[in-house]
Design an enzyme around this catalytic site. Structure first.
Site, PDB file in Angstrom:
ATOM      1  N   GLU A 181       0.866  -1.171   0.000  1.00 20.43           N
ATOM      2  CA  GLU A 181       0.000   0.000   0.000  1.00 20.43           C
ATOM      3  C   GLU A 181       0.903   1.221   0.000  1.00 20.43           C
ATOM      4  O   GLU A 181       1.806   1.341   0.833  1.00 20.43           O
ATOM      5  CB  GLU A 181      -0.901  -0.010   1.236  1.00 20.43           C
ATOM      6  CG  GLU A 181      -1.865  -1.175   1.251  1.00 20.43           C
ATOM      7  CD  GLU A 181      -2.675  -1.262   2.527  1.00 20.43           C
ATOM      8  OE1 GLU A 181      -2.620  -0.320   3.355  1.00 20.43           O
ATOM      9  OE2 GLU A 181      -3.373  -2.270   2.699  1.00 20.43           O
ATOM     10  N   ALA A 194       5.760  24.885   8.464  1.00 21.07           N
ATOM     11  CA  ALA A 194       5.913  23.899   7.401  1.00 21.07           C
ATOM     12  C   ALA A 194       4.795  24.038   6.386  1.00 21.07           C
ATOM     13  O   ALA A 194       3.777  24.662   6.655  1.00 21.07           O
ATOM     14  CB  ALA A 194       5.910  22.495   7.992  1.00 21.07           C
ATOM     15  N   SER A 251       7.693   8.537   6.857  1.00 26.27           N
ATOM     16  CA  SER A 251       7.197   7.187   7.131  1.00 26.27           C
ATOM     17  C   SER A 251       7.424   6.320   5.894  1.00 26.27           C
ATOM     18  O   SER A 251       6.510   6.078   5.104  1.00 26.27           O
ATOM     19  CB  SER A 251       5.710   7.238   7.501  1.00 26.27           C
ATOM     20  OG  SER A 251       5.301   5.990   7.999  1.00 26.27           O
ATOM     21  N   PRO A 252       8.668   5.829   5.694  1.00 26.18           N
ATOM     22  CA  PRO A 252       9.039   5.176   4.436  1.00 26.18           C
ATOM     23  C   PRO A 252       8.389   3.822   4.187  1.00 26.18           C
ATOM     24  O   PRO A 252       8.524   3.276   3.091  1.00 26.18           O
ATOM     25  CB  PRO A 252      10.558   5.036   4.547  1.00 26.18           C
ATOM     26  CG  PRO A 252      10.852   5.047   5.997  1.00 26.18           C
ATOM     27  CD  PRO A 252       9.792   5.934   6.619  1.00 26.18           C
ATOM     28  N   GLU A 269       6.319  10.768   0.725  1.00 23.32           N
ATOM     29  CA  GLU A 269       6.633  12.151   1.080  1.00 23.32           C
ATOM     30  C   GLU A 269       8.108  12.326   1.445  1.00 23.32           C
ATOM     31  O   GLU A 269       8.682  11.528   2.178  1.00 23.32           O
ATOM     32  CB  GLU A 269       5.778  12.610   2.265  1.00 23.32           C
ATOM     33  CG  GLU A 269       6.031  14.054   2.645  1.00 23.32           C
ATOM     34  CD  GLU A 269       5.188  14.525   3.820  1.00 23.32           C
ATOM     35  OE1 GLU A 269       4.988  15.741   3.946  1.00 23.32           O
ATOM     36  OE2 GLU A 269       4.728  13.671   4.612  1.00 23.32           O
ATOM     37  N   GLU A 278      -6.032  28.283   7.645  1.00 23.05           N
ATOM     38  CA  GLU A 278      -4.922  27.990   8.551  1.00 23.05           C
ATOM     39  C   GLU A 278      -5.027  28.863   9.804  1.00 23.05           C
ATOM     40  O   GLU A 278      -5.106  30.082   9.713  1.00 23.05           O
ATOM     41  CB  GLU A 278      -3.621  28.287   7.797  1.00 23.05           C
ATOM     42  CG  GLU A 278      -2.366  27.865   8.448  1.00 23.05           C
ATOM     43  CD  GLU A 278      -1.187  28.026   7.511  1.00 23.05           C
ATOM     44  OE1 GLU A 278      -0.386  27.094   7.456  1.00 23.05           O
ATOM     45  OE2 GLU A 278      -1.057  29.069   6.844  1.00 23.05           O
TER      46      GLU A 278
END
Length: 181
Positions: free
Chosen positions: A37, A75, A114-115, A120, A141
């Site tokens: 996934e 960010a 989160s590899p 990302e 925001e």
């Protein structure tokens, strides 16, 4: 040993503005197949603003996926097209979320949040020699700036009060780069 997994097929089941989700079939190094996934993400930038008094400027904002208000570095997403560099995105986000502009933006490298499933890449920068100005947050925001001494931020990370990965990585890389004196 070659650990490479080879994509055999990909099926997208969601496509949004900033991310796409797909299910891949892959060939494993041992010849067997498996499913992976994958969440494709446009990528982002995190900026560690350091003022002349030895403080870090953080932003406090509600993060919907966790249902919590977090303290983190300014960010944003790399969603303004290929013409905007990571450094330019960082400068834009710094201005929007803190009102500051930086005389110098020093690269702190990039991290993979989160590899195991996420494509990302977050590019990290230290913003130095700051000039104060007016915040210009996006209309959806809601952020508050918080100015804390470097040692306080490090203590908060150690005490599990700051959990945001890009903030922790930027602080550690800045420490290793000797930016804290």
């Amino acid at each position: 040993m070659d650990f490479t997994e080879t994509q055999l097929s990909a099926s997208y089941f969601f496509e949004g503005r900033i991310m796409k989700a797909r299910l891949d079939e892959v060939r494993l190094p041992n010849g067997k197949t498996a499913q992976r996934e994958v969440c494709e993400h446009v990528g982002g930038v995190g900026v560690l603003p350091l003022d002349r008094e030895g403080n870090v400027i953080l932003v406090r904002q509600f993060r919907y996926p966790y249902g919590e208000t977090l303290l983190e570095i300014p960010a944003g997403k790399l969603d303004h097209g290929a013409a905007e560099s990571a450094a330019a995105c960082g400068a834009r986000e710094l201005k929007e979320e803190t009102g500051c502009t930086a005389e110098r933006m020093e690269s702190l490298g990039a991290v993979y949040p989160s590899p195991g499933f996420l494509t990302e890449v977050v590019h990290l920068f230290a913003a130095l020699d700051l000039t104060e100005g007016e915040m210009q947050p996006d209309e959806d925001e809601f952020v508050e700036t918080v100015r804390l001494p470097i040692q306080t931020v490090e203590r908060m990370i150690l005490n599990d009060e700051i959990r945001d990965a890009k903030t922790i990585a930027a602080m550690y890389r800045a420490r290793l780069a000797g930016l804290f004196g």
